[in-house]
Motif scaffolding. Structure first.
Motif, PDB file in Angstrom:
ATOM      1  N   PHE A  38       0.767  -0.996   0.115  1.00 35.20           N
ATOM      2  CA  PHE A  38       0.056  -0.034   0.082  1.00 35.20           C
ATOM      3  C   PHE A  38       0.915   1.262  -0.056  1.00 35.20           C
ATOM      4  N   TRP A  39       2.268   1.230   0.867  1.00 37.20           N
ATOM      5  CA  TRP A  39       3.064   2.444   0.725  1.00 37.20           C
ATOM      6  C   TRP A  39       3.530   2.821  -0.707  1.00 37.20           C
ATOM      7  N   ALA A  40       3.801   1.560  -1.218  1.00 38.42           N
ATOM      8  CA  ALA A  40       4.619   1.825  -2.547  1.00 38.42           C
ATOM      9  C   ALA A  40       3.511   2.188  -3.616  1.00 38.42           C
ATOM     10  N   LEU A  67      -3.033   7.972   6.780  1.00 33.87           N
ATOM     11  CA  LEU A  67      -1.683   7.979   7.380  1.00 33.87           C
ATOM     12  C   LEU A  67      -0.738   8.127   6.323  1.00 33.87           C
ATOM     13  N   TYR A  68      -0.933   6.909   5.480  1.00 33.18           N
ATOM     14  CA  TYR A  68       0.231   6.621   4.366  1.00 33.18           C
ATOM     15  C   TYR A  68       0.091   7.705   3.304  1.00 33.18           C
ATOM     16  N   MET A  69      -1.111   7.927   3.127  1.00 30.47           N
ATOM     17  CA  MET A  69      -1.035   9.221   2.008  1.00 30.47           C
ATOM     18  C   MET A  69      -0.379  10.435   2.542  1.00 30.47           C
ATOM     19  N   GLY A  70      -0.318  10.612   3.749  1.00 27.49           N
ATOM     20  CA  GLY A  70       0.282  11.898   4.557  1.00 27.49           C
ATOM     21  C   GLY A  70       1.837  11.604   4.538  1.00 27.49           C
ATOM     22  N   TYR A  71       2.137  10.422   5.038  1.00 26.67           N
ATOM     23  CA  TYR A  71       3.463  10.169   5.063  1.00 26.67           C
ATOM     24  C   TYR A  71       4.052  10.116   3.807  1.00 26.67           C
TER      25      TYR A  71
END
Lengths: 176, 655
Positions: free
Chosen positions: B98-100, B176-180
């Motif tokens: 998901f991060w990638a 959160l990941y969208m932000g990171y």
């Protein structure tokens, strides 16, 4: 020196620490106390502050000291495991309430169940320092002679209980 | 077959990411325009393959393909569809995927909204993002492949961690990941600007909306996490200073500093080197957070997949990305000259102050988070750092920050007069102090802490409104003048008022919450803060993958029925894990919160935990208002205008 190099140098220091951190397992810290006499203390009981407890009272018994605090999230995860431990086994489990408020600690026990034979409170956290407490929760197993035999950092899991703590206690029971 | 397709798509995405990180960059420096032109199509095709991989894993979850190890470990035939989908990012391998994917989405978005950006700059930005993507894809394929198969597919999966079987936590990680990952865009712009040797105000203008959008996601993501902890952990807390929470809070603090310093760099052409450094830090802290969570160097309830082997990989990755960026910075920064000077009493100074405080707070939180690790490495591991440390550092540092919010926003660039501010803000100051001191008298008990919190909130609100009013006065107080104030100014003002609302929430909740643990028999009543809680009893219920004890309580006040609350205590069948589901009656000025403890003796008695939490909703309301403010600022007309103008000197907008 070039000022713009400072962030890079700071980062290199951080990396060194992170690299050292990686070589250590935070859940399995070697305690300098293993094989040595348990540090002594004399602390008030959580529920009856006028009475005190000292490790000497446990001479001749193998026992477990569990360090916990109501502000510690991992302790919550651990608590049910401890409840089950005392329900299914005959063990001497003493709780050391670490850097906590007495009211919060009592409420925690009445809310989540109280697995401890006795609870002692270490409000200042000084005893915790004597015992090398690194972060709560931590669990120690002490033998009949008052020697620390095991230290576990982080929440105790059902697997730890089955594979480490119960076998050790059985072995300690046989020792004189 | 489909999991292999996903695996293959991941490999293709990696190959494309390698091409993406090399060709456009080399093209930009050697002046090969055909390579520069590759940036957009490659980034988009790479995104396509990431989507294919993600869809393949989602499919495996939906159809219960337990031959995939990751699905077998994190799903179950009894798991409802919504949680089967959220389980895709519920554990280590999937969350990396998901991060990638998020990184590719941001890259894709950059290629779409980039009309005003010179082609060379865009090529460099896309290449830098490609490099980050290479790191994550390699990590996944080498150490944490979500598509690993089991030779023998089990008939049933091990189920998703019950803590994660919740709506709030299903959407918390994506936010959160969208932000990171969103901070990677500002980071890429900063690196690209340094590579291109052009650290002017333009890169700051391009970065600003991206940073603001990433910041909005991060703000809402953290807020969702706190809201989840509040209703799911069942003990009424909303922030625990857990290492993983800190890992998300650190990029937020630095990201907030970055937004403010970008404003100075864009508008005044100063703080250039500092802004670049903040852009590097914000993204580095996102990566560091990933390292701390994934490597197992810190113990935390959140750290659900810890593995030192993976830790080594991430550490090397950190060294390359952060170390490389800082090396580039050390090389380029000395040549950056800020030619513009400013007076001590000016908006620049106020924003510098804001930056210093935010960075000091971030450094203290980082220190507290890493302290056990540092001491351990030094061989003196004797100290544990808990909320007492963080609270005692955080609160005193943020008070001056809160005092300056409205004032700083009102100050003029370059030079301002203390008399002007005093004249404009004097009445607000008096009202804030008096109202702050008087308001706690309404409560049942006077607390000076509450007075301070309220003073600060009223002060922020009044000074912000005054700043807005002065803007309008200058323009002649008409309806048209409302429209001439830039949208970003409204955005800033709204975000600042969000901070005020947030402070009211934390202050009043912390000081005036009341909680009681009581043993209640069916039919028994308990009165707290004027609310009468009646326990009707508890009964067993059957859920899809759990059994529950459900308690029934009714709450009334002055004989008026207020709410029926049904807290649950669930046992999830597969993982044998007990969970508390609190029942909450949410309200604008107070929450009533009930959690079920243990059964107590005969006659159906239970221990019940009752809370009255005044103004707790204001905490999350404040963050939502901040998010709305951020959204207004990010969509300001001049960013859209800049796109239409194509890049040229003309897009310099004065404000």
């Amino acid at each position: 020196m070039n000022r713009a190099l400072i962030p890079l140098l700071a980062f290199i220091v951080l990396v060194v620490f992170l690299a050292i951190g990686l070589t250590k397992d935070p859940r399995k810290l070697p305690s300098p106390f293993i094989g040595k006499a348990a540090p002594t203390f004399n602390l008030p009981l959580l529920h009856q502050p006028d009475k005190t407890f000292s490790p000497e009272y446990m001479q001749g018994k193998a026992w477990i000291l569990n360090v916990w605090a109501s502000w510690c999230v991992s302790c919550r995860a651990e608590h049910q495991v401890l409840n089950d431990l005392v329900q299914n086994n005959k063990v001497n489990l003493i709780g050391l309430n670490y850097k906590d408020e007495v009211v919060d600690a009592r409420r925690w026990l009445s809310q989540l169940g109280d697995p401890y034979q006795l609870s002692i409170s270490d409000i200042e956290g000084l005893t915790g320092i004597d015992w090398g407490v690194y972060g709560v929760p931590e669990t120690f197993v002490i033998d009949k002679k008052g020697i620390v035999r095991l230290k576990h950092t982080g929440p105790v899991t059902r697997k730890d209980i089955k594979e480490k703590i119960i076998p050790l206690l059985k072995q300690l029971e046989k020792e004189s | 077959m489909i999991p292999e397709l996903g695996h293959f798509a991941l490999i293709l995405a990696l190959v494309l990411a390698i091409v993406q990180s090399v060709l456009p960059l080399v093209g930009a420096s050697k002046g090969i325009s055909s390579w520069v032109a590759l940036a957009k199509p490659i980034a988009r095709i790479q995104l396509f393959f990431m989507l294919v991989a993600f869809a393949a894993l989602t499919h495996a979850f939906i159809v219960h393909d337990f031959s995939v190890l990751y699905v077998a470990s994190n799903s179950n035939t009894q798991l409802p569809l919504m949680f089967r989908i959220s389980a895709v990012w519920g554990a280590h391998e999937g969350s990396l995927l998901f991060w990638a994917l998020t990184l590719s989405l941001w890259t894709g978005a950059v290629t779409v909204f980039s009309k005003s950006i010179p082609k060379d700059m865009l090529a460099r930005v896309v290449s830098v993002l490609g490099m980050v993507s290479v790191g994550f894809l390699l990590f996944m394929l080498l150490t944490s492949n979500p598509f690993d198969r089991l030779a023998m597919a089990p008939a049933e999966g091990r189920d998703l961690n019950p803590l994660l079987q919740d709506f709030g936590l299903a959407i918390h990680p994506p936010m959160l990941y969208m932000g990171y990952v969103g901070f990677s865009v500002a980071f890429a712009f900063a690196i690209a600007a340094m590579l291109g040797g052009k650290l002017d105000a333009a890169w700051a203008r391009w970065s600003r909306p991206w940073t603001a959008v990433a910041w909005i996601f991060l703000t809402l993501g953290i807020s969702l996490g706190s809201w989840w902890a509040y209703y799911e952990l069942g003990w009424g807390g909303w922030w625990f200073w857990d290492p993983v929470e800190n890992a998300s809070f650190l990029p937020w603090l630095v990201g907030t500093a970055l937004m403010h310093s970008l404003a100075v760099t864009e508008k005044r052409g100063t703080f250039k080197a500092w802004t670049v450094l903040l852009a590097i830090f914000a993204f580095s802290l996102s990566l560091l957070g990933t390292f701390l969570v994934r490597s197992g160097v810190l113990t935390s309830v959140h750290a659900f997949a810890t593995d030192p082997g993976r830790g080594v990989f991430i550490l090397i990755f950190l060294v390359i990305v952060i170390g490389g960026s800082l090396l580039l910075y050390a090389w380029r920064a000395p040549s950056i000259r800020s030619s513009v000077s400013f007076n001590l009493f000016s908006r620049e100074t106020a924003l510098l102050f804001n930056n210093v405080i935010l960075v000091v707070v971030a450094a203290s939180v980082l220190l507290g988070t890493l302290y056990p690790l540092l001491l351990d490495a030094l061989g003196v591991g004797k100290i544990s750092v808990g909320p007492p440390y963080f609270n005692s550092v955080f609160v005193p540092l943020t008070i001056p920050l809160a005092m300056l919010i409205g004032v700083g926003a009102m100050m003029r660039w370059k030079q301002d007069k203390p008399e002007r501010l005093l004249k404009a803000l004097g009445p607000s100051l008096v009202i804030s102090v008096v109202a702050g001191l008087l308001l706690p008298l309404i409560a049942d008990e006077y607390h000076f802490g509450a007075a301070i919190g309220l003073m600060l909130s009223i002060w922020i609100t009044l000074s912000t409104l005054q700043g807005l009013r002065l803007r309008l006065v200058n323009k002649g107080y008409s309806l048209e003048s409302l429209a001439t104030v830039p949208r970003s100014f409204y955005g800033m003002s709204i975000a600042h008022i969000g901070v005020a609302v947030f402070i009211v929430g934390i202050t009043l909740t912390t000081i005036y919450s009341e909680e009681k643990d009581v043993r209640m028999e069916p039919g028994e009543n308990f009165v707290m803060k004027g609310y009468n809680f009646e326990f009707k009893g508890a009964e067993s219920e059957q859920g899809p993958n759990y059994v529950a004890q459900t308690g029934h309580l009714t709450v009334s006040k002055d004989g008026q029925h207020i709410a029926s609350l049904n807290p649950e205590k669930r046992i999830y069948l597969v993982q044998k894990m007990p969970m508390t589901e609190a029942a909450i009656d949410a309200g604008f000025t107070r929450d009533l919160f009930v959690a079920l403890g243990e059964p107590r003796g005969e006659g159906g008695a239970w221990s019940v935990r009752l809370y009255v939490k005044p103004f707790i909703r204001w905490i999350w309301l404040g963050t939502i208002i901040m998010g709305i403010g951020g959204l207004l600022a990010a969509t300001d007309r001049r960013y859209r205008l800049a796109k239409k103008l194509k890049s040229s000197g003309k897009s310099e907008v004065s404000a």
